[in-house]
Design an enzyme around this catalytic site. Sequence first.
Site, PDB file in Angstrom:
ATOM      1  N   ASP A   9       0.860  -1.196   0.000  1.00 17.64           N
ATOM      2  CA  ASP A   9       0.000   0.000   0.000  1.00 17.64           C
ATOM      3  C   ASP A   9       0.891   1.239   0.000  1.00 17.64           C
ATOM      4  OD1 ASP A   9      -3.226   0.265   1.239  1.00 17.64           O
ATOM      5  OD2 ASP A   9      -1.997   2.050   0.938  1.00 17.64           O
ATOM      6  N   LEU A  61      -0.159   4.075   1.134  1.00 18.34           N
ATOM      7  CA  LEU A  61      -0.661   4.861   2.280  1.00 18.34           C
ATOM      8  C   LEU A  61      -1.140   6.250   1.884  1.00 18.34           C
ATOM      9  CD1 LEU A  61       1.746   3.801   5.200  1.00 18.34           C
ATOM     10  CD2 LEU A  61      -0.396   2.763   4.474  1.00 18.34           C
ATOM     11  N   ASP A 109       4.516   1.828  -4.346  1.00 19.93           N
ATOM     12  CA  ASP A 109       3.564   2.325  -5.327  1.00 19.93           C
ATOM     13  C   ASP A 109       3.303   1.294  -6.411  1.00 19.93           C
ATOM     14  OD1 ASP A 109       2.429   5.265  -5.958  1.00 19.93           O
ATOM     15  OD2 ASP A 109       2.697   4.072  -7.798  1.00 19.93           O
ATOM     16  N   PHE A 143      -7.071  -4.170  -4.304  1.00 19.04           N
ATOM     17  CA  PHE A 143      -8.054  -3.183  -3.846  1.00 19.04           C
ATOM     18  C   PHE A 143      -7.628  -1.750  -4.150  1.00 19.04           C
ATOM     19  CE2 PHE A 143      -8.323  -6.861  -1.092  1.00 19.04           C
ATOM     20  CZ  PHE A 143      -9.683  -7.078  -0.969  1.00 19.04           C
ATOM     21  N   ASN A 148      -3.911   6.139 -12.259  1.00 15.75           N
ATOM     22  CA  ASN A 148      -3.779   5.244 -11.097  1.00 15.75           C
ATOM     23  C   ASN A 148      -4.524   3.927 -11.305  1.00 15.75           C
ATOM     24  OD1 ASN A 148      -2.894   5.034  -8.158  1.00 15.75           O
ATOM     25  ND2 ASN A 148      -5.062   4.498  -8.045  1.00 15.75           N
ATOM     26  N   TYR A 169     -14.488   6.890 -13.140  1.00 17.08           N
ATOM     27  CA  TYR A 169     -14.182   5.874 -12.134  1.00 17.08           C
ATOM     28  C   TYR A 169     -14.726   4.505 -12.587  1.00 17.08           C
ATOM     29  CZ  TYR A 169     -14.787   3.011  -7.985  1.00 17.08           C
ATOM     30  OH  TYR A 169     -14.796   1.952  -7.104  1.00 17.08           O
ATOM     31  N   PHE A 188     -21.573  -3.484  -4.303  1.00 16.33           N
ATOM     32  CA  PHE A 188     -22.590  -2.448  -4.213  1.00 16.33           C
ATOM     33  C   PHE A 188     -22.096  -1.473  -3.123  1.00 16.33           C
ATOM     34  CE2 PHE A 188     -25.914  -3.337  -7.330  1.00 16.33           C
ATOM     35  CZ  PHE A 188     -25.238  -4.339  -7.992  1.00 16.33           C
ATOM     36  N   ILE A 195     -29.769  15.480   2.505  1.00 13.74           N
ATOM     37  CA  ILE A 195     -30.292  14.423   1.627  1.00 13.74           C
ATOM     38  C   ILE A 195     -30.182  14.958   0.207  1.00 13.74           C
ATOM     39  CG2 ILE A 195     -32.324  13.092   0.959  1.00 13.74           C
ATOM     40  CD1 ILE A 195     -33.334  13.296   3.806  1.00 13.74           C
ATOM     41  N   PHE A 196     -29.413  14.278  -0.618  1.00 16.56           N
ATOM     42  CA  PHE A 196     -29.217  14.746  -1.992  1.00 16.56           C
ATOM     43  C   PHE A 196     -30.362  14.257  -2.887  1.00 16.56           C
ATOM     44  CE2 PHE A 196     -24.393  14.500  -1.052  1.00 16.56           C
ATOM     45  CZ  PHE A 196     -24.401  15.781  -0.520  1.00 16.56           C
TER      46      PHE A 196
HETATM   47  N1  UFG Z   1     -26.059  10.832   0.039  1.00 20.21           N
HETATM   48  C1  UFG Z   1     -26.770  11.864   0.587  1.00 20.21           C
HETATM   49  N2  UFG Z   1     -26.092  12.755   1.368  1.00 20.21           N
HETATM   50  C2  UFG Z   1     -24.762  12.661   1.621  1.00 20.21           C
HETATM   51  C3  UFG Z   1     -24.034  11.583   1.043  1.00 20.21           C
HETATM   52  C4  UFG Z   1     -24.728  10.687   0.244  1.00 20.21           C
HETATM   53  O1  UFG Z   1     -27.973  11.999   0.389  1.00 20.21           O
HETATM   54  O2  UFG Z   1     -24.215  13.526   2.323  1.00 20.21           O
HETATM   55  C5  UFG Z   1     -26.775   9.860  -0.795  1.00 20.21           C
HETATM   56  C6  UFG Z   1     -26.237   9.764  -2.199  1.00 20.21           C
HETATM   57  O3  UFG Z   1     -26.817  10.752  -3.011  1.00 20.21           O
HETATM   58  C7  UFG Z   1     -26.625   8.337  -2.570  1.00 20.21           C
HETATM   59  C8  UFG Z   1     -26.577   7.586  -1.242  1.00 20.21           C
HETATM   60  O4  UFG Z   1     -26.606   8.585  -0.228  1.00 20.21           O
HETATM   61  O5  UFG Z   1     -27.937   8.326  -3.039  1.00 20.21           O
HETATM   62  C9  UFG Z   1     -25.310   6.771  -1.075  1.00 20.21           C
HETATM   63  O6  UFG Z   1     -24.214   7.632  -1.343  1.00 20.21           O
HETATM   64  P1  UFG Z   1     -22.719   7.240  -1.009  1.00 20.21           P
HETATM   65  O7  UFG Z   1     -21.884   8.427  -1.376  1.00 20.21           O
HETATM   66  O8  UFG Z   1     -22.614   6.715   0.371  1.00 20.21           O
HETATM   67  O9  UFG Z   1     -22.431   6.022  -1.974  1.00 20.21           O
HETATM   68  P2  UFG Z   1     -22.583   5.971  -3.580  1.00 20.21           P
HETATM   69  O10 UFG Z   1     -23.813   5.176  -3.833  1.00 20.21           O
HETATM   70  O11 UFG Z   1     -22.496   7.290  -4.218  1.00 20.21           O
HETATM   71  O12 UFG Z   1     -21.225   5.265  -3.948  1.00 20.21           O
HETATM   72  C10 UFG Z   1     -21.108   3.905  -4.062  1.00 20.21           C
HETATM   73  C11 UFG Z   1     -19.635   3.538  -3.929  1.00 20.21           C
HETATM   74  C12 UFG Z   1     -18.852   4.045  -5.127  1.00 20.21           C
HETATM   75  C13 UFG Z   1     -19.517   3.582  -6.399  1.00 20.21           C
HETATM   76  C14 UFG Z   1     -20.936   4.054  -6.428  1.00 20.21           C
HETATM   77  C15 UFG Z   1     -21.644   3.604  -7.670  1.00 20.21           C
HETATM   78  O13 UFG Z   1     -19.101   4.068  -2.742  1.00 20.21           O
HETATM   79  O14 UFG Z   1     -17.541   3.530  -5.062  1.00 20.21           O
HETATM   80  O15 UFG Z   1     -21.631   3.520  -5.298  1.00 20.21           O
HETATM   81  O16 UFG Z   1     -22.864   4.234  -7.810  1.00 20.21           O
HETATM   82  F1  UFG Z   1     -18.876   4.085  -7.474  1.00 20.21           F
END
Ligand code: UFG
Length: 352
Positions: free
Chosen positions: A56, A58, A75, A97, A116, A165, A193, A231-232
């Site tokens: 890793d 780090l 690296d 990972f 990367n 990504y 997921f 909440i987004f």
């Molecule tokens: N969310 C909020 N508020 C926040 C953060 C997240 O409402 O402050 C919502 C997001 O919009 C999403 C859900 O919570 O609907 C989950 O969001 P996360 O950021 O926790 O996780 P993601 O679903 O965006 O990400 C995950 C993985 C990524 C991957 C992605 C694929 O962590 O590596 O799913 O969709 F790429």
Amino acid sequence: MFRAVFDFLGQRYFDHSYFASKSIAMNILVVGGAGYVGSHAARCLVDAGHGVWVFDNLVFGHEQAAPVGRLIRGDLHNRELLSGILREKQIEAVMHFAAFAYVGESVQDPAKYYHNNIVGSLSLLEAMRTARVSKIVFSSTTATYGVPETVPIPEETPQSPINPYGFTKLAIEHALRDYAHAYGFGFAALRYFNAAGAHHDGDLGEDHDPETHLIPLALQVALGQRERIAIFGTDYPTPDGTCIRDYVHVDDLASAHLLALDRLKQGEGLQLNLGTGHGHSVREVIDACRHVSGVDFRVVEAERRPGDPPELVADASRARSVLGWEPRYTEIEPIVRTAWNWHSRHPRGYAS
Ligand code: UFG
């Protein structure tokens, strides 16, 4: 616990009859094994009696997350260093990972991600070829599907990522298929997921900087480290208007890696979804965080975050049938409880 140990031609073999899987102990290089999912997999490998080395840089990983005395700092782009380690430590399989994994950042700065996640991974694959190591378990992602037409999502769903990504992960899945065909690699690409929760022992957990994930952010609000959680988007076509995700416990992800390791076959590949098959909305997750923490913290509604599909839930039946994998955590509260255990005892993460 007694384990029958045999020394045979310099190789170590454990009788794993006391463990879930009956496997031969191997020497494994866990690349990115000081990060969130990687550190849980490394711990699981150690517990199962494998010989583990963590590689890793780090940048995002934490020294304290790696098994004691097993961390090699380096690296991914340093192919000579990698092939030397693979030979010297007599590595028989790799778990990979190491990746940058911020979707938004990958849109802003794709070069960083291509360099990367693709160039770095190809360097690892070439080091493996040089050292004649041909077994690899690779962290892939639901982001390779983009916005799927049907949910739950089976592995046959067309993979059309909507951000760099996801594309970088898909590119390495393709490379692995070609390496299996041409060079006899045996691989498993495990499409996670939403990884969530923390190790059941309470000493490994999520520590990202910056933190962008829902559960750790909500729990940081509960701890008083942030003012509120946003909440987004509340106008999605879902029952409560917020996005639905399949939260899979990081210990369950780790156990799937061990099962996949046992099933790697020369010249063949596995592509498997890792999820619980249960979806939870953002509101449900926040309610679980409030309930588990006992803190009625502040929640506000905000605009949609660009690039968020409304619903991502796994059809993980293939992992169940091929690996015999059964996630131990299928509901959101027990997952959040392990995360709360970690965050409340380590309010500054590994620096606590
Ligand atoms: N969310 C909020 N508020 C926040 C953060 C997240 O409402 O402050 C919502 C997001 O919009 C999403 C859900 O919570 O609907 C989950 O969001 P996360 O950021 O926790 O996780 P993601 O679903 O965006 O990400 C995950 C993985 C990524 C991957 C992605 C694929 O962590 O590596 O799913 O969709 F790429």
